[in-house]
Design a protein around this motif. Structure first.
Motif, PDB file in Angstrom:
ATOM      1  N   GLY A  76     -44.491 -18.568   8.819  1.00 27.74           N
ATOM      2  CA  GLY A  76     -45.616 -19.418   8.465  1.00 27.74           C
ATOM      3  C   GLY A  76     -46.884 -18.599   8.299  1.00 27.74           C
ATOM      4  N   ILE A  77     -48.033 -19.227   8.580  1.00 30.01           N
ATOM      5  CA  ILE A  77     -49.312 -18.542   8.374  1.00 30.01           C
ATOM      6  C   ILE A  77     -50.070 -18.300   9.659  1.00 30.01           C
ATOM      7  CG2 ILE A  77     -49.568 -19.428   6.031  1.00 30.01           C
ATOM      8  CD1 ILE A  77     -51.543 -21.479   7.131  1.00 30.01           C
ATOM      9  N   SER A  78     -49.581 -18.821  10.791  1.00 29.31           N
ATOM     10  CA  SER A  78     -50.322 -18.602  12.038  1.00 29.31           C
ATOM     11  C   SER A  78     -49.393 -18.625  13.232  1.00 29.31           C
ATOM     12  CB  SER A  78     -51.424 -19.654  12.202  1.00 29.31           C
ATOM     13  OG  SER A  78     -50.877 -20.939  12.342  1.00 29.31           O
ATOM     14  N   SER A  79     -49.882 -18.058  14.316  1.00 28.81           N
ATOM     15  CA  SER A  79     -49.202 -18.091  15.606  1.00 28.81           C
ATOM     16  C   SER A  79     -50.257 -18.378  16.666  1.00 28.81           C
ATOM     17  CB  SER A  79     -48.507 -16.756  15.893  1.00 28.81           C
ATOM     18  OG  SER A  79     -49.465 -15.720  16.063  1.00 28.81           O
ATOM     19  N   ALA A  80     -49.817 -18.502  17.924  1.00 28.44           N
ATOM     20  CA  ALA A  80     -50.753 -18.694  19.035  1.00 28.44           C
ATOM     21  C   ALA A  80     -50.963 -17.367  19.736  1.00 28.44           C
ATOM     22  CB  ALA A  80     -50.208 -19.735  20.010  1.00 28.44           C
ATOM     23  N   ALA A  81     -52.210 -16.927  19.797  1.00 34.79           N
ATOM     24  CA  ALA A  81     -52.572 -15.728  20.557  1.00 34.79           C
ATOM     25  C   ALA A  81     -53.009 -16.176  21.946  1.00 34.79           C
ATOM     26  CB  ALA A  81     -53.687 -14.966  19.851  1.00 34.79           C
ATOM     27  N   ILE A  82     -52.215 -15.848  22.964  1.00 41.12           N
ATOM     28  CA  ILE A  82     -52.490 -16.285  24.328  1.00 41.12           C
ATOM     29  C   ILE A  82     -52.979 -15.097  25.137  1.00 41.12           C
ATOM     30  CG2 ILE A  82     -51.501 -17.315  26.404  1.00 41.12           C
ATOM     31  CD1 ILE A  82     -49.561 -18.823  24.646  1.00 41.12           C
ATOM     32  N   ASN A  83     -54.249 -15.137  25.502  1.00 39.26           N
ATOM     33  CA  ASN A  83     -54.854 -14.061  26.291  1.00 39.26           C
ATOM     34  C   ASN A  83     -54.752 -14.432  27.768  1.00 39.26           C
ATOM     35  OD1 ASN A  83     -56.215 -11.796  27.112  1.00 39.26           O
ATOM     36  ND2 ASN A  83     -58.249 -12.550  26.552  1.00 39.26           N
ATOM     37  N   VAL A  84     -53.926 -13.689  28.504  1.00 41.76           N
ATOM     38  CA  VAL A  84     -53.727 -13.942  29.935  1.00 41.76           C
ATOM     39  C   VAL A  84     -54.740 -13.102  30.705  1.00 41.76           C
ATOM     40  CG1 VAL A  84     -52.059 -13.963  31.819  1.00 41.76           C
ATOM     41  CG2 VAL A  84     -51.274 -14.270  29.461  1.00 41.76           C
ATOM     42  N   THR A  85     -55.535 -13.771  31.523  1.00 41.24           N
ATOM     43  CA  THR A  85     -56.647 -13.086  32.206  1.00 41.24           C
ATOM     44  C   THR A  85     -56.527 -13.146  33.722  1.00 41.24           C
ATOM     45  OG1 THR A  85     -57.969 -15.107  32.052  1.00 41.24           O
ATOM     46  CG2 THR A  85     -58.233 -13.486  30.285  1.00 41.24           C
ATOM     47  N   THR A  86     -55.375 -13.531  34.240  1.00 42.03           N
ATOM     48  CA  THR A  86     -55.205 -13.611  35.687  1.00 42.03           C
ATOM     49  C   THR A  86     -53.774 -13.280  36.052  1.00 42.03           C
ATOM     50  OG1 THR A  86     -55.349 -15.056  37.625  1.00 42.03           O
ATOM     51  CG2 THR A  86     -54.641 -16.081  35.571  1.00 42.03           C
ATOM     52  N   SER A  87     -53.587 -12.763  37.268  1.00 42.06           N
ATOM     53  CA  SER A  87     -52.245 -12.531  37.792  1.00 42.06           C
ATOM     54  C   SER A  87     -51.781 -13.691  38.659  1.00 42.06           C
ATOM     55  CB  SER A  87     -52.213 -11.230  38.605  1.00 42.06           C
ATOM     56  OG  SER A  87     -53.136 -11.291  39.685  1.00 42.06           O
ATOM     57  N   THR A  88     -52.598 -14.730  38.751  1.00 40.27           N
ATOM     58  CA  THR A  88     -52.217 -15.937  39.497  1.00 40.27           C
ATOM     59  C   THR A  88     -51.345 -16.804  38.604  1.00 40.27           C
ATOM     60  OG1 THR A  88     -54.319 -15.855  40.683  1.00 40.27           O
ATOM     61  CG2 THR A  88     -53.080 -17.922  40.774  1.00 40.27           C
ATOM     62  N   GLY A 109     -35.602 -39.493  28.669  1.00 39.52           N
ATOM     63  CA  GLY A 109     -36.985 -39.536  29.125  1.00 39.52           C
ATOM     64  C   GLY A 109     -37.774 -38.377  28.578  1.00 39.52           C
ATOM     65  N   ASN A 110     -38.868 -38.022  29.247  1.00 42.17           N
ATOM     66  CA  ASN A 110     -39.721 -36.915  28.821  1.00 42.17           C
ATOM     67  C   ASN A 110     -39.575 -35.738  29.768  1.00 42.17           C
ATOM     68  OD1 ASN A 110     -40.782 -38.308  26.620  1.00 42.17           O
ATOM     69  ND2 ASN A 110     -42.384 -39.250  27.870  1.00 42.17           N
ATOM     70  N   ILE A 111     -39.597 -34.537  29.221  1.00 40.92           N
ATOM     71  CA  ILE A 111     -39.601 -33.317  30.025  1.00 40.92           C
ATOM     72  C   ILE A 111     -40.741 -32.416  29.551  1.00 40.92           C
ATOM     73  CG2 ILE A 111     -37.107 -33.412  30.431  1.00 40.92           C
ATOM     74  CD1 ILE A 111     -36.897 -31.053  28.398  1.00 40.92           C
ATOM     75  N   GLU A 112     -41.133 -31.469  30.387  1.00 38.20           N
ATOM     76  CA  GLU A 112     -42.135 -30.474  30.030  1.00 38.20           C
ATOM     77  C   GLU A 112     -41.443 -29.239  29.467  1.00 38.20           C
ATOM     78  OE1 GLU A 112     -45.728 -30.389  30.579  1.00 38.20           O
ATOM     79  OE2 GLU A 112     -45.372 -32.555  30.614  1.00 38.20           O
ATOM     80  N   VAL A 113     -41.994 -28.710  28.379  1.00 36.96           N
ATOM     81  CA  VAL A 113     -41.509 -27.455  27.826  1.00 36.96           C
ATOM     82  C   VAL A 113     -42.711 -26.556  27.564  1.00 36.96           C
ATOM     83  CG1 VAL A 113     -39.482 -28.512  26.767  1.00 36.96           C
ATOM     84  CG2 VAL A 113     -41.578 -28.255  25.432  1.00 36.96           C
ATOM     85  N   GLY A 114     -42.493 -25.266  27.585  1.00 38.59           N
ATOM     86  CA  GLY A 114     -43.583 -24.337  27.324  1.00 38.59           C
ATOM     87  C   GLY A 114     -43.320 -22.978  27.938  1.00 38.59           C
ATOM     88  N   LEU A 115     -44.388 -22.326  28.389  1.00 37.43           N
ATOM     89  CA  LEU A 115     -44.315 -20.967  28.915  1.00 37.43           C
ATOM     90  C   LEU A 115     -45.191 -20.828  30.151  1.00 37.43           C
ATOM     91  CD1 LEU A 115     -44.657 -19.028  25.540  1.00 37.43           C
ATOM     92  CD2 LEU A 115     -42.631 -18.956  26.996  1.00 37.43           C
ATOM     93  N   ARG A 116     -44.822 -19.868  31.004  1.00 35.62           N
ATOM     94  CA  ARG A 116     -45.687 -19.391  32.074  1.00 35.62           C
ATOM     95  C   ARG A 116     -45.680 -17.877  32.011  1.00 35.62           C
ATOM     96  NH1 ARG A 116     -45.756 -21.249  38.402  1.00 35.62           N
ATOM     97  NH2 ARG A 116     -46.954 -22.936  37.430  1.00 35.62           N
ATOM     98  N   PHE A 117     -46.774 -17.247  32.399  1.00 38.04           N
ATOM     99  CA  PHE A 117     -46.918 -15.803  32.246  1.00 38.04           C
ATOM    100  C   PHE A 117     -47.004 -15.120  33.610  1.00 38.04           C
ATOM    101  CE2 PHE A 117     -48.340 -17.870  28.453  1.00 38.04           C
ATOM    102  CZ  PHE A 117     -47.732 -17.122  27.449  1.00 38.04           C
ATOM    103  N   TYR A 118     -46.266 -14.001  33.738  1.00 38.91           N
ATOM    104  CA  TYR A 118     -46.138 -13.268  34.994  1.00 38.91           C
ATOM    105  C   TYR A 118     -46.554 -11.813  34.767  1.00 38.91           C
ATOM    106  CZ  TYR A 118     -43.243 -17.158  36.686  1.00 38.91           C
ATOM    107  OH  TYR A 118     -42.773 -18.392  37.072  1.00 38.91           O
ATOM    108  N   ASP A 119     -47.456 -11.319  35.593  1.00 36.79           N
ATOM    109  CA  ASP A 119     -47.880  -9.928  35.463  1.00 36.79           C
ATOM    110  C   ASP A 119     -46.800  -9.005  36.011  1.00 36.79           C
ATOM    111  OD1 ASP A 119     -49.219  -8.961  38.461  1.00 36.79           O
ATOM    112  OD2 ASP A 119     -48.763 -11.080  38.101  1.00 36.79           O
ATOM    113  N   VAL A 120     -46.719  -7.809  35.436  1.00 42.76           N
ATOM    114  CA  VAL A 120     -45.845  -6.755  35.931  1.00 42.76           C
ATOM    115  C   VAL A 120     -46.686  -5.496  36.088  1.00 42.76           C
ATOM    116  CG1 VAL A 120     -43.798  -7.746  34.836  1.00 42.76           C
ATOM    117  CG2 VAL A 120     -45.146  -6.050  33.599  1.00 42.76           C
ATOM    118  N   SER A 121     -46.061  -4.428  36.558  1.00 42.18           N
ATOM    119  CA  SER A 121     -46.773  -3.166  36.761  1.00 42.18           C
ATOM    120  C   SER A 121     -47.449  -2.730  35.463  1.00 42.18           C
ATOM    121  CB  SER A 121     -45.793  -2.093  37.228  1.00 42.18           C
ATOM    122  OG  SER A 121     -46.425  -0.842  37.363  1.00 42.18           O
ATOM    123  N   GLY A 122     -48.714  -2.406  35.540  1.00 40.48           N
ATOM    124  CA  GLY A 122     -49.471  -1.987  34.368  1.00 40.48           C
ATOM    125  C   GLY A 122     -50.414  -3.036  33.841  1.00 40.48           C
ATOM    126  N   PHE A 123     -50.347  -4.253  34.383  1.00 40.79           N
ATOM    127  CA  PHE A 123     -51.267  -5.303  33.929  1.00 40.79           C
ATOM    128  C   PHE A 123     -52.693  -4.922  34.319  1.00 40.79           C
ATOM    129  CE2 PHE A 123     -53.300  -9.557  34.847  1.00 40.79           C
ATOM    130  CZ  PHE A 123     -53.496  -9.883  33.511  1.00 40.79           C
TER     131      PHE A 123
END
Length: 546
Positions: free
Chosen positions: A57-69, A134-148
């Motif tokens: 397509g023509i776009s994507s989502a740029a997700i800037n993760v700013t926390t290790s929480t 019924g309804n369910i939640e879908v998506g992503l969660r982000f986890y920091d690793v060494s070097g974050f």
């Protein structure tokens, strides 16, 4: 744009066309800087539209993760599901630094992305069977690793299943087809729940897809496709394909009455790229889109006429000499794609999914003598130089077919043809094989088989050689018994039928990667010509057919 024709569809599968659709899964719809329909955007992330790093397509989502929480990094929406209907959820992610993992969320936490795979797209998927509607939640969660380092951008695209335009509403319909028609036919094996497929338009996203299938059942989906570039992808989550260990599954893609590709015997994934032009499918004999710029003189041509026009475009490159390859490797053959550690990217040692068994530093680890794997790297002629008569220029230094590889494994490969091994006599530490050819290959001698990650790269190097040296290659088949087994003594088809079939299979199964694109650009700067089959993968089918 398409209508659905179903053969032997179980009644319980039909609601899947309505349920589980991810709204704006293609990330084409944005309002006031926010991705439409994505309702949970936690405080530890910031989401914006990207048009520079896009899967389709023509776009994507740029997700800037700013926390290790991790509890503050959720990105989700709610979708409707129906009881006992298996759904293949998946998304593509693109890591920029390697300090952050993405974890798929489908009514709970599922698989992770590989943080070490940077600057290229990778897919996370999970097959989900709800116990109730019924309804369910879908998506992503982000986890920091060494070097974050406290801030990292992860690009996300094509959250499946979606309708390709970002607004939900099922798979479309329509009673007629005013563009190019076709069908995708699939027969499942004994474990159909492992199988999913999709046809994706490079610009508009997924045109058709299927999952949640029944065992040993035949399906057919009618297609109605606009002009454009497409990729068919078949997935098997267990990794044993759909034929022939547990049943006799198969698939076939038919466009305008012509079978473009078919099969069933593969591993985890099989892909096939094709194009639809103004004259219909270009999978051998159609009309390519108009070519401009570097390839303008090949516009409107097909078959061996196209190959000859490409020869005129890429011939007369500037040879930099055999010793100049070391300089090219030091600048342009570094690992910025897997471990991203700046070591020499050795196609006979690289392990895409884990740490390499050994690494080489540019320059200081050049061969030299070697006593075994891991001693030094050298210059591997994918098309052996004995095949074209020895240290003859410009073939001997043409970087488009000469790769950095471990010296010992290179010596094991020798001048044997590439092929698929039935019984291995040697296995390198990354899984490259030397041994007798598998039954049914069309050649019964000893062959060398690289890992799947680089089979397409090497196939496109061979198509390059067949084109760049069209004026002389017909006379090479008498140089050795090995080259005689591969070349057929002509300047048009060039290869024996068994080998051209193998190279087309590798080309289709391992599409062009960012690594190849970057290497092609570097080669153009270095010696003044390009590999047309990296720039335009569809040229392979246009010249050699399907």
């Amino acid at each position: 744009m398409k209508k659905l024709s179903i053969l032997l569809f179980s009644a319980w599968l039909v609601p899947q066309l309505v349920y589980a659709n991810v709204d704006n899964g293609a990330f084409e719809d944005w309002s006031n800087g926010s991705a439409d329909s994505w309702t949970t955007v936690d405080s530890g992330i910031a989401v914006s539209e990207s048009t520079s790093v896009v899967k389709s397509g023509i776009s994507s989502a740029a997700i800037n993760v700013t926390t290790s929480t991790q509890g503050s990094t959720d990105f989700r929406q709610s979708v409707a599901v129906s009881s006992r209907q298996s759904i293949e959820f998946s998304t593509w992610v693109y890591h920029t630094e390697g300090g952050m993992r993405a974890r798929l969320y489908v009514d709970g936490y599922r698989g992770y992305s590989d943080a070490s795979v940077t600057n290229q797209w990778q897919q996370i998927s999970y097959n989900f069977t709800p116990s109730s509607s019924g309804n369910i939640e879908v998506g992503l969660r982000f986890y920091d690793v060494s070097g974050f380092d406290g801030s990292e951008v992860v690009y996300v695209d094509d959250f499946e299943p979606h309708d390709g335009v970002g607004n939900g509403g099922g798979s479309g319909g329509g009673e007629g087809c005013v563009t190019t028609s076709g069908s995708f036919n699939l027969t499942t094996d004994n474990y159909a729940s492992e199988t999913s497929w999709q046809i994706e338009n490079a610009q508009s996203g997924v045109e058709a897809s299927g999952s949640g299938l029944s065992n040993n059942t035949s399906y057919s989906e009618d297609l109605c496709l606009d002009d454009g570039d497409y990729t068919l992808t078949i997935n098997d989550s267990y990794g044993d394909g759909i034929c022939c260990s547990y049943g006799s599954g198969s698939y076939e893609l038919v466009i305008d009455g012509t079978s473009l590709t078919s099969g069933g015997n593969f591993g985890s994934i099989e892909t096939f790229s094709f194009s639809i032009g103004s004259g219909g499918g270009t999978g051998g004999g159609g009309t390519l889109p108009d070519l401009t710029g570097y390839y303008a003189n090949a516009s409107g041509l097909s078959g061996y006429n196209l190959k000859s026009a490409l020869y005129d475009i890429i011939k007369n490159h500037s040879s930099q000499g055999y010793s100049g390859l070391w300089t090219f490797y030091s600048s342009y053959s570094l690992d910025q794609y897997y471990e991203n550690d700046g070591s020499i990217l050795d196609i006979y040692a690289e392990r895409p999914a884990s740490n390499d068994p050994y690494t080489y530093s540019a320059g200081s680890d050049q061969c030299g003598n070697y006593s075994g794997e891991g001693s030094c790297y050298n210059r591997e002629h994918a098309f052996p130089r004995s095949w074209f008569g020895g240290a003859i220029e410009p073939m001997n230094s043409d970087v488009h077919h000469i790769f950095a590889t471990d010296g010992y494994v290179n010596s094991k490969r020798g001048s044997y043809p590439y092929g698929e091994v039935g019984s291995a006599s040697f296995t390198s530490q990354n899984g490259s094989l030397l041994g007798s050819a598998r039954s049914g290959l069309g050649y019964s001698g000893t062959v060398f088989e690289p890992i799947d990650e680089f089979k397409g790269d090497l196939a496109r190097a061979y198509f390059y050689m067949a084109t760049r040296y069209e004026n002389v290659i017909a006379g090479w088949d008498s140089n050795s018994s090995f080259v005689d087994a591969v070349l057929n003594g002509t300047a048009n088809q060039v290869f024996e039928s068994w080998f051209v079939d193998l190279m087309k299979t590798w080309h289709n199964q391992d599409p062009v990667s960012q690594l190849e694109i970057d290497r092609n650009d570097a080669a153009h700067s270095y010696q003044g010509n390009r590999n047309p089959f990296v720039d335009h993968p569809e040229f392979v089918a246009e010249i050699w057919g399907n």
